[in-house]
Design a protein around this motif. Sequence first.
Motif, PDB file in Angstrom:
ATOM      1  N   GLY A 273       0.814  -1.208   0.000  1.00  0.00           N
ATOM      2  CA  GLY A 273       0.000   0.000   0.000  1.00  0.00           C
ATOM      3  C   GLY A 273       0.847   1.258   0.000  1.00  0.00           C
ATOM      4  O   GLY A 273       0.544   2.232  -0.708  1.00  0.00           O
ATOM      5  N   TYR A 274       1.921   1.238   0.775  1.00  0.00           N
ATOM      6  CA  TYR A 274       2.815   2.396   0.836  1.00  0.00           C
ATOM      7  C   TYR A 274       3.437   2.656  -0.535  1.00  0.00           C
ATOM      8  O   TYR A 274       3.558   3.804  -0.961  1.00  0.00           O
TER       9      TYR A 274
ATOM     10  N   GLY B 200      -2.557   5.228   2.475  1.00  0.00           N
ATOM     11  CA  GLY B 200      -2.705   6.487   3.195  1.00  0.00           C
ATOM     12  C   GLY B 200      -1.376   6.995   3.713  1.00  0.00           C
ATOM     13  O   GLY B 200      -1.081   8.195   3.650  1.00  0.00           O
ATOM     14  N   GLY B 201      -0.536   6.074   4.222  1.00  0.00           N
ATOM     15  CA  GLY B 201       0.761   6.465   4.755  1.00  0.00           C
ATOM     16  C   GLY B 201       1.660   7.104   3.707  1.00  0.00           C
ATOM     17  O   GLY B 201       2.311   8.123   3.960  1.00  0.00           O
ATOM     18  N   GLY B 202       1.711   6.503   2.499  1.00  0.00           N
ATOM     19  CA  GLY B 202       2.531   7.061   1.434  1.00  0.00           C
ATOM     20  C   GLY B 202       2.064   8.447   1.011  1.00  0.00           C
ATOM     21  O   GLY B 202       2.870   9.361   0.805  1.00  0.00           O
TER      22      GLY B 202
ATOM     23  N   GLY C 241      15.449   0.064   2.476  1.00  0.00           N
ATOM     24  CA  GLY C 241      14.077  -0.339   2.807  1.00  0.00           C
ATOM     25  C   GLY C 241      13.990  -1.813   3.159  1.00  0.00           C
ATOM     26  O   GLY C 241      13.263  -2.195   4.080  1.00  0.00           O
ATOM     27  N   ILE C 242      14.738  -2.674   2.442  1.00  0.00           N
ATOM     28  CA  ILE C 242      14.747  -4.105   2.738  1.00  0.00           C
ATOM     29  C   ILE C 242      15.294  -4.358   4.139  1.00  0.00           C
ATOM     30  O   ILE C 242      14.729  -5.128   4.916  1.00  0.00           O
ATOM     31  N   GLY C 243      16.407  -3.688   4.455  1.00  0.00           N
ATOM     32  CA  GLY C 243      17.073  -3.958   5.723  1.00  0.00           C
ATOM     33  C   GLY C 243      16.387  -3.367   6.928  1.00  0.00           C
ATOM     34  O   GLY C 243      16.198  -4.043   7.940  1.00  0.00           O
ATOM     35  N   TYR C 244      15.964  -2.121   6.808  1.00  0.00           N
ATOM     36  CA  TYR C 244      15.426  -1.465   8.004  1.00  0.00           C
ATOM     37  C   TYR C 244      14.081  -2.037   8.423  1.00  0.00           C
ATOM     38  O   TYR C 244      13.790  -2.174   9.609  1.00  0.00           O
TER      39      TYR C 244
ATOM     40  N   PHE D 211      11.953   2.901  -2.035  1.00  0.00           N
ATOM     41  CA  PHE D 211      12.084   2.553  -0.629  1.00  0.00           C
ATOM     42  C   PHE D 211      10.946   1.626  -0.202  1.00  0.00           C
ATOM     43  O   PHE D 211      11.155   0.610   0.479  1.00  0.00           O
ATOM     44  N   ALA D 212       9.726   1.956  -0.621  1.00  0.00           N
ATOM     45  CA  ALA D 212       8.567   1.130  -0.277  1.00  0.00           C
ATOM     46  C   ALA D 212       8.659  -0.251  -0.905  1.00  0.00           C
ATOM     47  O   ALA D 212       8.226  -1.247  -0.307  1.00  0.00           O
TER      48      ALA D 212
END
Length: 394
Positions: free
Chosen positions: A63-64, A117-119, A231-234, A351-352
Amino acid sequence: MHNNPSSTSDRQIIIAALVLSLGGAVALGFGRFAYALLLEPMRTDLNWSYAQAGLIGSANAIGYLVGTMLVGLAVARWGAPLTVRIALVLTSLSLLLTGLLSLFPALLVLRILTGIGGGLIYVGGATVVMNRSGTAGRPPLGLYYSGPGIGIAISGLAVPPLLATLQHDGWRTIWLGMGLIGLLALVLMEPFLRTAEAHARASGMAPGRARPVASDYGSIWPLMLSFFIYGIGYIGYMTFIIAFMQAQGAAPTLVQWFWGGLGLVAIMGGALWVPVIGRLGPRYGQALIMSMLTMAALLPLLAPQTWSYALSALLFGGSFLSVVTAVTSEIRRRLPPERWALVTGHAVALFALGQLIGPVLTGLIADLPGGLAYGMMLSAGALGLATLVALIKR
């Protein structure tokens, strides 16, 4: 004589950035990161595997991703303030419904809607701040991007004791409460969104279609690629660190203060990294930030003890929100205002996409005999790789 209007204007912009950061507190602090605290009770109550729990996390990332891809069009059509309003209503309602439903497909859909919504909120709100800040630029952005830290701090300090008090399906009540807080946040943000709309009209910044230019991406592609790997790691760390601590026998009080402390440090870290990014430049600033994150992700694995958890929370919380500040600052410095929302949306979309991959991949590895420790190693490795990519010369 000339300093007073400027000083007043700067104060107004700073206050606006802080209030608008409440959108990020709800969209990401609650909508995404609070799931790490609720993952175990939901998994137990609803009989999920780790892979299913990871899929729920990835649904939010899907969704993001959609939200960040749409934000350029939404801002062009409606303007950034209205985009933020619509998205915050969508996010708040989806949080409320998450506390009411149980079917796995329904929760997947709700997590997707929360992510959309977050994005829209995060990039749309950043566009509002950038349009209002003029040459002030990075400091208001650093304050704005502290929003998720506010949500993490609130959820970290409140959720564990609430779960202990409510027990069983207390996670439902918590989702309901976060949805109501989201609607309250919209009420508090409304005067500043109206002011932003009036400023846009007075400045001639009416909504309009912005077209991407290939050269926009030529000089920032290493930061964007690094942002994707980050994005994958965090997200693997943020989704499963609480479950890892609980599997290692960490006390509920330690979990509470770990998450709350991580959020509190994140609130301050957004502003503290701004002068570092300004002096080093976005490329070296981003690499330094992610080297801190790599160390933070490794510490609990190397020494699963109280001191390492505390240091990990300090390093990770103080750094992870500033990666987007570095990327956005570079976009703002190089591109004209009419393309800020579009290119920022594309950068955050990469990132998403990384966040979409991270939870499922980490969850699948965590379901193997090695357990969560191997899944967490993946996160640390991805963060280390992102550090190296950020250093590529453009």
